[in-house]
Every structure is written in structure tokens, then in C-alpha cells.
Design an enzyme around this catalytic site. Structure first.
Site, PDB file in Angstrom:
ATOM      1  N   ALA A  17       0.828  -1.210   0.000  1.00 42.09           N
ATOM      2  CA  ALA A  17       0.000   0.000   0.000  1.00 42.09           C
ATOM      3  C   ALA A  17       0.859   1.256   0.000  1.00 42.09           C
ATOM      4  O   ALA A  17       0.628   2.187  -0.785  1.00 42.09           O
ATOM      5  CB  ALA A  17      -0.931  -0.001   1.209  1.00 42.09           C
ATOM      6  N   ARG A 110       5.467 -12.576  -2.530  1.00 40.72           N
ATOM      7  CA  ARG A 110       5.290 -11.195  -2.071  1.00 40.72           C
ATOM      8  C   ARG A 110       6.615 -10.428  -2.097  1.00 40.72           C
ATOM      9  O   ARG A 110       6.640  -9.227  -2.377  1.00 40.72           O
ATOM     10  CB  ARG A 110       4.697 -11.181  -0.654  1.00 40.72           C
ATOM     11  CG  ARG A 110       4.337  -9.801  -0.142  1.00 40.72           C
ATOM     12  CD  ARG A 110       3.654  -9.890   1.212  1.00 40.72           C
ATOM     13  NE  ARG A 110       2.319 -10.454   1.106  1.00 40.72           N
ATOM     14  CZ  ARG A 110       1.215  -9.724   0.987  1.00 40.72           C
ATOM     15  NH1 ARG A 110       1.289  -8.413   0.924  1.00 40.72           N
ATOM     16  NH2 ARG A 110       0.033 -10.303   0.927  1.00 40.72           N
ATOM     17  N   TYR A 232      -0.555 -22.520  -5.579  1.00 40.54           N
ATOM     18  CA  TYR A 232      -0.195 -22.011  -6.906  1.00 40.54           C
ATOM     19  C   TYR A 232       1.314 -21.834  -7.008  1.00 40.54           C
ATOM     20  O   TYR A 232       2.010 -21.744  -5.996  1.00 40.54           O
ATOM     21  CB  TYR A 232      -0.907 -20.684  -7.210  1.00 40.54           C
ATOM     22  CG  TYR A 232      -0.780 -19.621  -6.148  1.00 40.54           C
ATOM     23  CD1 TYR A 232       0.339 -18.793  -6.070  1.00 40.54           C
ATOM     24  CD2 TYR A 232      -1.809 -19.423  -5.224  1.00 40.54           C
ATOM     25  CE1 TYR A 232       0.438 -17.808  -5.107  1.00 40.54           C
ATOM     26  CE2 TYR A 232      -1.722 -18.438  -4.257  1.00 40.54           C
ATOM     27  CZ  TYR A 232      -0.595 -17.631  -4.208  1.00 40.54           C
ATOM     28  OH  TYR A 232      -0.501 -16.657  -3.236  1.00 40.54           O
ATOM     29  N   ASP A 310      -4.832  -2.337   4.501  1.00 38.95           N
ATOM     30  CA  ASP A 310      -5.210  -3.009   5.743  1.00 38.95           C
ATOM     31  C   ASP A 310      -5.379  -2.039   6.901  1.00 38.95           C
ATOM     32  O   ASP A 310      -6.145  -2.320   7.831  1.00 38.95           O
ATOM     33  CB  ASP A 310      -4.161  -4.063   6.108  1.00 38.95           C
ATOM     34  CG  ASP A 310      -4.277  -5.328   5.266  1.00 38.95           C
ATOM     35  OD1 ASP A 310      -5.256  -5.445   4.508  1.00 38.95           O
ATOM     36  OD2 ASP A 310      -3.388  -6.198   5.376  1.00 38.95           O
TER      37      ASP A 310
END
Length: 413
Positions: A17, A110, A232, A310
Site C-alpha cells: 500500500a 510477495r 499455486y 489493511d
């Protein structure tokens, strides 16, 4: 607002973010200071799904090309019954996703997304990033917001007209901010759900076990009344990210903690032997408590504080949209402020009002997904019948989510 200080954006947090917000503001000509409490930018978590509504923005910000070498474009999202391994539904992705939504659907580690964002931020001279700095105080005055950060035992002040709290579910900015009525904003709360995460090499025993029951080039979700698991490929297919979700008691207040592995083992009762073997081989698993933030609390204050991602509205991950909502927040906030040069603070409330319906709709989709994925008995039978009947239209059902576009206004460079 003509001087540099009065145009400065101060951002708390250098995660997805915060760095997306830094890029979005910097490309619109604003000077940006980012404070990150960690000494080094180390990505928490493991795999991440980035749907077209997010990758479209990353492409506009010059991040996508830096991420693609490490990412994977899955060919489909596949839903399977955990007990029988029977395929229940399939949503085509790959080239079909790009043709339908004009942006790729990606899965990645990530850390790779964090690296791509950081590399792009380093290319923009009006972004100044400071690590090892925690925002400990916020004051308002005639020149705007003054944020106080502790860096190596010293106190540093940063002034700007806007402070963006992008510091996650345990946000310091949210704790320091006060609503228009003077009340401190609410803290996060434990959702009652645990996420169990593991990353396994594709050529390991666990990797081979997954390849035998899943698909190396797809996002596979195994559905069961007691849990569901999403798997995945990441790191260009060299590894698989596994994430299982169960009910559980509150554990450590942080991103990961110790939990009784028996919770996961007991949740597996009734699953196929192959799936149980995969879970055993993939261990040890790390348990992550899933915390949420009340989305009804204010996300902005009249004196120049905005919460995104978040920090504003942490939700359960069952729509795989946490990162995407943070990216959308960042892009739309920067555009709203940029579009109101004479009164940018007034744009904050307008931005919040415009974002709330979108975020609420995504949260509802996540709640519906959880109910469907954990269904049992007649409800599970009805779910399976519905998925079979709807199989050719599942992609169309996602147009509202993946086809969403931020305002694509001209960006100053």
C-alpha cells in the site's frame, strides 16, 4: 499550496500500500517521504495473487515490467473437492484473462512484488524512503500535518499536508488518528481464522505430490467443510505457495506465531489420502492469525490523515483481494488529491465515500466464498450443482471485480 513543504506527502509504511501510494503521488509531481519501521524491507508472507484490477494499476505506475520476470501467469483458477479431488469449476486465466480484462492475472512471491515496487520507487527522485523509522506522534497546525518519527534514537519531524497511514492491520497511524468527533479509531480484531502457510520447492516430495493432484500452472483451491487450501506456483514455477485456512484460537499478536499443528491435522479429516500426504510433506507450517479492521470506522480525518489498505479495512483473504484493494486505494487517493489542487483535504472525504461501496462489495464476496468453500451436506451438493451449471459464465461473474478501472487521468512525469 506552492512551497515544497506544503505539497509534501508523508507515508507511514513501505509495504504494498505505502509504496504504491508513493509512486502514485510522485508521478503526479508531489514530493513524498516514506517512513518504514523495519530496518530492512523484508516482505512478510509468501505468495500473493494479483488480479487484473491490480496489475492494470501496476502497469500504469511502471512496476509491472519489473515484476513479470519473477511472476507466473496461471492458466486458470480451479476448484476441487478435497475429499475426492474432483474438479468442480474452472475459470480460464492466462491469455483469456488479458483478452477479457486487458491486464494479466499474476501469482508471485510477495518479496518479488516488494522488490519491484522498491526498484521503481528508487527511480523517482521525489520519493525519499527512510527505514528503521516508526511514526510515534502526529500534530496538526497551520502548515498541515507534522509526523514525528524515531530513527536510531533520534527524533525526526516531517511536515506535509497529508499523512497516509499505510502501515497495515496494526497501524500506528490509526492509533494516533482521531475521528472528527475526537475519538481514537478502533484497533484490529482477530477474525477467528488461522492461515497456515508453506512454500515448497517444485522438485521436492511435497512439490511432486501437489503436481500429482493439482496443476503446476494453475491456482488450485481444495474445498472441504473444515478447511480450504489454495496452492499455486511462484518464483517462475520453481516453488509452490500453499495456504490452508481453518478456524482457530487467537495466537501471537503479529504476522505469525505458534499454534497447535493438530488444528490443521484435525481439519483434514475426510480429505483424500493424497491431499493429506501433501500437507504432511509440506510441513512445518507457519500459522498466521487473520485480523480484520472494522470498515465502518473513518478512513480519513478533516485535518489531513488518510488510511489505506489493511490500515483502513483489513479483510479476510477469501476473495484474494487484500493487495488489490490496497493498490486501488493508493491509486484512487492520489488521483482524488491531484484532481482537487485548490482544496485537496476536502477531497479526502469524497475519496472515502467513493471507495466504501467497492471495498464493501469485495468483502461480501470474500464472505460468500468462505461459506461456499466450507459448505457441507446438502449445501455442498447445491454448491456443486450451481458451479457445474454456471461453469461457462464464471468469468463473466468476475467482470465487476477484475474489470474495474481507476480513473486513468494524465499523469505528470
Amino acid at each position: 499550496m506552492t512551497d515544497t513543504r506544503s505539497r509534501q506527502i508523508v507515508i507511514a509504511g513501505a509495504g504494498v500500500a505505502g509504496l504504491t501510494a508513493a509512486l502514485a503521488f510522485a508521478e503526479r509531481g508531489y514530493p513524498v517521504r516514506v517512513f518504514e519501521q523495519a530496518q530492512r524491507l523484508e516482505a512478510a508472507g509468501a505468495g500473493i495473487q494479483l488480479s487484473p484490477n491490480a496489475t492494470r494499476i501496476l502497469r500504469q505506475l511502471g512496476v509491472l515490467d519489473k515484476l513479470l520476470p519473477a511472476a507466473v501467469r496461471p492458466e486458470a483458477v480451479v476448484l476441487k473437492e478435497a475429499a475426492t479431488l474432483r474438479e468442480l469449476a474452472r475459470v480460464p486465466l492466462g491469455q483469456a484473462a488479458e483478452a477479457r480484462w486487458q491486464a494479466p492475472y499474476l501469482v508471485a512471491h510477495r518479496a518479488d512484488l516488494q522488490s519491484a515496487l522498491t526498484a521503481r520507487a528508487a527511480e523517482l527522485p521525489n520519493i525519499h524512503l527512510t527505514t528503521g523509522a516508526r511514526i510515534g506522534g502526529v500534530a496538526t497546525g497551520p502548515h498541515g500535518i507534522t509526523a514525528t518519527a524515531e530513527i536510531g534514537g533520534e527524533t525526526v519531524e516531517a511536515e506535509g499536508f497529508l499523512l497516509v497511514g499505510a502501515d497495515g492491520v496494526w497501524s500506528s497511524v490509526r492509533r494516533l488518528a482521531r475521528s472528527a468527533k475526537g475519538a481514537t479509531l478502533a484497533t484490529s480484531r482477530f477474525s477467528g481464522e488461522l492461515a497456515w502457510r508453506a512454500t515448497v520447492a517444485a522438485d521436492s516430495a511435497a512439490g511432486r505430490s501437489f503436481a500429482a493432484i493439482g496443476a503446476r500452472d494453475c491456482v488450485t483451491t481444495f474445498l472441504h467443510p473444515g478447511f480450504h487450501m489454495v496452492a499455486y506456483p511462484v518464483s517462475k514455477g520453481a516453488a509452490f505457495n500453499l495456504a490452508a485456512f481453518t478456524r482457530g484460537d487467537r495466537i501471537a499478536e503479529g504476522w505469525s506465531g505458534n499454534a497447535d499443528a493438530g488444528i490443521l491435522t484435525r481439519a483434514l479429516r475426510g480429505t483424500s489420502a493424497e491431499l493429506a500426504r501433501l500437507v504432511e510433506q509440506a510441513g512445518p507450517w507457519t500459522a498466521w492469525p487473520i485480523h480484520t479492521v472494522d470498515p465502518q470506522q473513518p478512513w480519513t480525518t478533516p485535518n489531513g490523515i488518510a488510511l489505506i489498505g489493511d490500515a483502513a479495512h483489513a479483510m479476510t483473504p477469501f476473495a484474494a483481494q487484500g493487495a488489490a484493494m490496497a493498490i486501488e486505494d493508493a491509486a484512487t487517493l492520489a488521483e482524488a488529491v491531484y484532481a482537487s489542487p485548490t482544496n485537496p483535504l476536502a477531497a479526502l472525504a469524497v475519496w472515502e465515500q467513493s471507495r466504501r461501496p467497492r471495498v464493501a462489495q469485495v468483502a461480501r464476496r470474500g464472505a460468500v466464498n468462505r461459506l461456499a468453500w466450507h459448505a457441507s451436506g446438502p449445501v455442498a451438493i447445491a454448491r456443486n450443482v450451481f458451479l457445474k451449471a454456471r461453469s461457462e459464465k464464471l468469468a463473466a461473474d468476475l467482470d465487476w471485480l477484475y474489470g474495474w478501472r481507476a480513473v486513468e487521468a494524465a499523469v505528470r512525469r
